[in-house]
Design a protein around this motif. Sequence first.
Motif, PDB file in Angstrom:
ATOM      1  N   ALA A 222      47.539  95.790 116.270  1.00 55.61           N
ATOM      2  CA  ALA A 222      48.868  95.781 116.885  1.00 55.61           C
ATOM      3  C   ALA A 222      49.311  97.181 117.304  1.00 55.61           C
ATOM      4  CB  ALA A 222      49.883  95.168 115.920  1.00 55.61           C
ATOM      5  N   GLY A 223      48.462  98.194 117.068  1.00 50.43           N
ATOM      6  CA  GLY A 223      48.764  99.536 117.546  1.00 50.43           C
ATOM      7  C   GLY A 223      49.276 100.510 116.505  1.00 50.43           C
ATOM      8  N   TYR A 224      49.272 100.129 115.249  1.00 45.73           N
ATOM      9  CA  TYR A 224      49.732 101.031 114.196  1.00 45.73           C
ATOM     10  C   TYR A 224      48.582 101.912 113.722  1.00 45.73           C
ATOM     11  CZ  TYR A 224      53.905  98.270 114.267  1.00 45.73           C
ATOM     12  OH  TYR A 224      55.044  97.650 114.692  1.00 45.73           O
ATOM     13  N   ASP A 225      48.930 103.105 113.283  1.00 40.63           N
ATOM     14  CA  ASP A 225      47.955 104.052 112.755  1.00 40.63           C
ATOM     15  C   ASP A 225      47.905 103.867 111.241  1.00 40.63           C
ATOM     16  OD1 ASP A 225      46.264 106.183 112.309  1.00 40.63           O
ATOM     17  OD2 ASP A 225      47.765 107.720 112.755  1.00 40.63           O
ATOM     18  N   ILE A 226      46.803 103.338 110.740  1.00 45.12           N
ATOM     19  CA  ILE A 226      46.653 103.071 109.309  1.00 45.12           C
ATOM     20  C   ILE A 226      46.224 104.365 108.616  1.00 45.12           C
ATOM     21  CG2 ILE A 226      45.525 101.654 107.559  1.00 45.12           C
ATOM     22  CD1 ILE A 226      47.373 100.128 109.575  1.00 45.12           C
ATOM     23  N   VAL A 227      47.024 104.787 107.651  1.00 44.91           N
ATOM     24  CA  VAL A 227      46.784 106.043 106.939  1.00 44.91           C
ATOM     25  C   VAL A 227      45.704 105.844 105.878  1.00 44.91           C
ATOM     26  CG1 VAL A 227      47.870 107.788 105.465  1.00 44.91           C
ATOM     27  CG2 VAL A 227      49.179 106.737 107.322  1.00 44.91           C
ATOM     28  N   ASP A 228      44.806 106.800 105.775  1.00 49.93           N
ATOM     29  CA  ASP A 228      43.758 106.777 104.766  1.00 49.93           C
ATOM     30  C   ASP A 228      44.370 107.107 103.408  1.00 49.93           C
ATOM     31  OD1 ASP A 228      41.378 106.896 103.332  1.00 49.93           O
ATOM     32  OD2 ASP A 228      40.768 108.827 104.178  1.00 49.93           O
TER      33      ASP A 228
ATOM     34  N   ILE B  48      42.353  90.412 101.616  1.00 49.49           N
ATOM     35  CA  ILE B  48      43.641  90.284 102.316  1.00 49.49           C
ATOM     36  C   ILE B  48      44.250  91.650 102.623  1.00 49.49           C
ATOM     37  CG2 ILE B  48      44.076  87.937 101.517  1.00 49.49           C
ATOM     38  CD1 ILE B  48      46.153  89.080  99.543  1.00 49.49           C
ATOM     39  N   THR B  49      43.999  92.653 101.775  1.00 53.63           N
ATOM     40  CA  THR B  49      44.463  94.008 102.092  1.00 53.63           C
ATOM     41  C   THR B  49      43.801  94.484 103.379  1.00 53.63           C
ATOM     42  OG1 THR B  49      44.834  94.544  99.755  1.00 53.63           O
ATOM     43  CG2 THR B  49      44.579  96.396 101.286  1.00 53.63           C
ATOM     44  N   ASP B  50      42.492  94.294 103.478  1.00 54.92           N
ATOM     45  CA  ASP B  50      41.759  94.693 104.682  1.00 54.92           C
ATOM     46  C   ASP B  50      42.232  93.918 105.903  1.00 54.92           C
ATOM     47  OD1 ASP B  50      40.330  96.523 103.192  1.00 54.92           O
ATOM     48  OD2 ASP B  50      38.519  95.271 103.055  1.00 54.92           O
ATOM     49  N   GLU B  51      42.570  92.644 105.720  1.00 51.25           N
ATOM     50  CA  GLU B  51      43.057  91.828 106.838  1.00 51.25           C
ATOM     51  C   GLU B  51      44.403  92.340 107.346  1.00 51.25           C
ATOM     52  OE1 GLU B  51      42.938  88.607 109.653  1.00 51.25           O
ATOM     53  OE2 GLU B  51      41.457  89.795 108.575  1.00 51.25           O
ATOM     54  N   VAL B  52      45.294  92.718 106.446  1.00 44.80           N
ATOM     55  CA  VAL B  52      46.584  93.289 106.867  1.00 44.80           C
ATOM     56  C   VAL B  52      46.345  94.588 107.631  1.00 44.80           C
ATOM     57  CG1 VAL B  52      48.742  94.327 106.052  1.00 44.80           C
ATOM     58  CG2 VAL B  52      47.956  92.165 105.071  1.00 44.80           C
ATOM     59  N   LYS B  53      45.488  95.444 107.120  1.00 39.74           N
ATOM     60  CA  LYS B  53      45.171  96.707 107.816  1.00 39.74           C
ATOM     61  C   LYS B  53      44.592  96.432 109.197  1.00 39.74           C
ATOM     62  CE  LYS B  53      44.162  99.420 103.669  1.00 39.74           C
ATOM     63  NZ  LYS B  53      43.099 100.094 102.894  1.00 39.74           N
ATOM     64  N   ARG B  54      43.656  95.497 109.269  1.00 40.79           N
ATOM     65  CA  ARG B  54      43.008  95.178 110.547  1.00 40.79           C
ATOM     66  C   ARG B  54      44.024  94.680 111.567  1.00 40.79           C
ATOM     67  NH1 ARG B  54      41.367  91.205 113.467  1.00 40.79           N
ATOM     68  NH2 ARG B  54      41.979  89.540 112.049  1.00 40.79           N
ATOM     69  N   ARG B  55      44.887  93.781 111.131  1.00 40.40           N
ATOM     70  CA  ARG B  55      45.874  93.217 112.058  1.00 40.40           C
ATOM     71  C   ARG B  55      46.912  94.245 112.486  1.00 40.40           C
ATOM     72  NH1 ARG B  55      46.802  87.394 112.300  1.00 40.40           N
ATOM     73  NH2 ARG B  55      44.975  86.340 111.491  1.00 40.40           N
ATOM     74  N   MET B  56      47.307  95.119 111.574  1.00 33.82           N
ATOM     75  CA  MET B  56      48.270  96.167 111.940  1.00 33.82           C
ATOM     76  C   MET B  56      47.632  97.173 112.895  1.00 33.82           C
ATOM     77  SD  MET B  56      50.862  96.756 108.813  1.00 33.82           S
ATOM     78  CE  MET B  56      52.117  97.337 109.956  1.00 33.82           C
ATOM     79  N   ALA B  57      46.377  97.525 112.657  1.00 34.41           N
ATOM     80  CA  ALA B  57      45.677  98.433 113.573  1.00 34.41           C
ATOM     81  C   ALA B  57      45.540  97.796 114.949  1.00 34.41           C
ATOM     82  CB  ALA B  57      44.309  98.809 113.008  1.00 34.41           C
TER      83      ALA B  57
ATOM     84  N   ALA C 210      51.442 104.344 118.312  1.00 35.65           N
ATOM     85  CA  ALA C 210      50.527 105.229 117.600  1.00 35.65           C
ATOM     86  C   ALA C 210      51.283 106.157 116.670  1.00 35.65           C
ATOM     87  CB  ALA C 210      49.693 106.026 118.597  1.00 35.65           C
ATOM     88  N   ALA C 211      52.538 106.425 116.971  1.00 32.01           N
ATOM     89  CA  ALA C 211      53.317 107.359 116.152  1.00 32.01           C
ATOM     90  C   ALA C 211      53.711 106.745 114.811  1.00 32.01           C
ATOM     91  CB  ALA C 211      54.564 107.804 116.909  1.00 32.01           C
ATOM     92  N   THR C 212      53.709 105.422 114.721  1.00 29.80           N
ATOM     93  CA  THR C 212      54.089 104.787 113.464  1.00 29.80           C
ATOM     94  C   THR C 212      52.875 104.720 112.552  1.00 29.80           C
ATOM     95  OG1 THR C 212      55.780 103.487 114.606  1.00 29.80           O
ATOM     96  CG2 THR C 212      55.137 102.754 112.418  1.00 29.80           C
ATOM     97  N   ARG C 213      52.912 105.562 111.528  1.00 34.15           N
ATOM     98  CA  ARG C 213      51.800 105.653 110.568  1.00 34.15           C
ATOM     99  C   ARG C 213      52.128 104.785 109.360  1.00 34.15           C
ATOM    100  NH1 ARG C 213      48.158 109.574 110.638  1.00 34.15           N
ATOM    101  NH2 ARG C 213      48.481 110.150 108.469  1.00 34.15           N
ATOM    102  N   VAL C 214      51.175 103.938 108.982  1.00 39.77           N
ATOM    103  CA  VAL C 214      51.418 102.939 107.952  1.00 39.77           C
ATOM    104  C   VAL C 214      50.460 103.126 106.776  1.00 39.77           C
ATOM    105  CG1 VAL C 214      51.541 100.457 107.454  1.00 39.77           C
ATOM    106  CG2 VAL C 214      52.106 101.303 109.742  1.00 39.77           C
ATOM    107  N   ALA C 215      51.043 103.178 105.578  1.00 39.21           N
ATOM    108  CA  ALA C 215      50.247 103.171 104.347  1.00 39.21           C
ATOM    109  C   ALA C 215      50.225 101.740 103.842  1.00 39.21           C
ATOM    110  CB  ALA C 215      50.861 104.101 103.302  1.00 39.21           C
TER     111      ALA C 215
ATOM    112  N   LEU D 254      51.940  85.357 107.128  1.00 44.87           N
ATOM    113  CA  LEU D 254      52.889  86.440 106.840  1.00 44.87           C
ATOM    114  C   LEU D 254      52.845  87.540 107.900  1.00 44.87           C
ATOM    115  CD1 LEU D 254      52.552  86.781 102.983  1.00 44.87           C
ATOM    116  CD2 LEU D 254      54.565  86.008 104.257  1.00 44.87           C
ATOM    117  N   VAL D 255      51.666  87.913 108.329  1.00 47.74           N
ATOM    118  CA  VAL D 255      51.553  88.962 109.337  1.00 47.74           C
ATOM    119  C   VAL D 255      52.195  88.505 110.643  1.00 47.74           C
ATOM    120  CG1 VAL D 255      49.933  90.278 110.777  1.00 47.74           C
ATOM    121  CG2 VAL D 255      49.543  90.081 108.318  1.00 47.74           C
ATOM    122  N   ARG D 256      51.862  87.302 111.084  1.00 49.39           N
ATOM    123  CA  ARG D 256      52.388  86.800 112.365  1.00 49.39           C
ATOM    124  C   ARG D 256      53.891  86.582 112.333  1.00 49.39           C
ATOM    125  NH1 ARG D 256      48.778  82.827 111.609  1.00 49.39           N
ATOM    126  NH2 ARG D 256      50.449  81.312 111.602  1.00 49.39           N
ATOM    127  N   ASN D 257      54.396  86.023 111.249  1.00 48.36           N
ATOM    128  CA  ASN D 257      55.786  85.555 111.241  1.00 48.36           C
ATOM    129  C   ASN D 257      56.771  86.434 110.486  1.00 48.36           C
ATOM    130  OD1 ASN D 257      55.459  82.886 112.643  1.00 48.36           O
ATOM    131  ND2 ASN D 257      53.943  82.693 111.019  1.00 48.36           N
TER     132      ASN D 257
END
Length: 177
Positions: free
Chosen positions: A72-78, A61-70, A27-32, A161-164
């Motif tokens: 996986a436990g990442y905090d997606i920055v607005d 695909i931008t939304d898909e990357v955000k969804r998959r990162m979220a 949760a501490a890793t915030r991703v833009a 790309l997200v998986r590998n």
Amino acid sequence: MTKPVNRVGLMLAAALGLCVLAGEAGAATRVAVFDFELLDTSSEVDIRGPKPEEMRRLALITDEVKRRMAAAGYDIVDLAPAKARIEDATPFRNCNGCELPIARDIGANIEVIGLVQKVSNLILNINFQIRDVETGQVLRAGSADIRNNTDESWLRGVSYLVRNRLLDPPPTGKAAP
């Protein structure tokens, strides 16, 4: 007289502690995650800009990357508070890291930028790069060639790309020792 140690209880408590620590670290890793961009080098390039269906696919695909990162436990920055700055700076492929101060100012630890290069309506290439916002160091990058200009092919390329590349191993925002 000492009491026998309940090893199962100790193991469960240790496992719970590790889960809590892992959850806090994730949760501490915030991703833009910035919007993917299109670079059309095909003979179909239109001076009016990208086709509406390709703009929709970029958002998809931008939304898909955000969804998959979220997931996986990442905090997606607005990114909304930085919308005007982002619009002024894009396309990011031409600005030599100008997005880093934007990501830093909105509190991200790492950033993801992406580009879809359209070679033809049949051949496209999806690229991404993850950088440490503090240092600007590239933590990882990836590229996938896709065939066919459809929602399914774009999503399949981003899924690969997200998986590998993007999440294997999970990015922490710091370079590996």
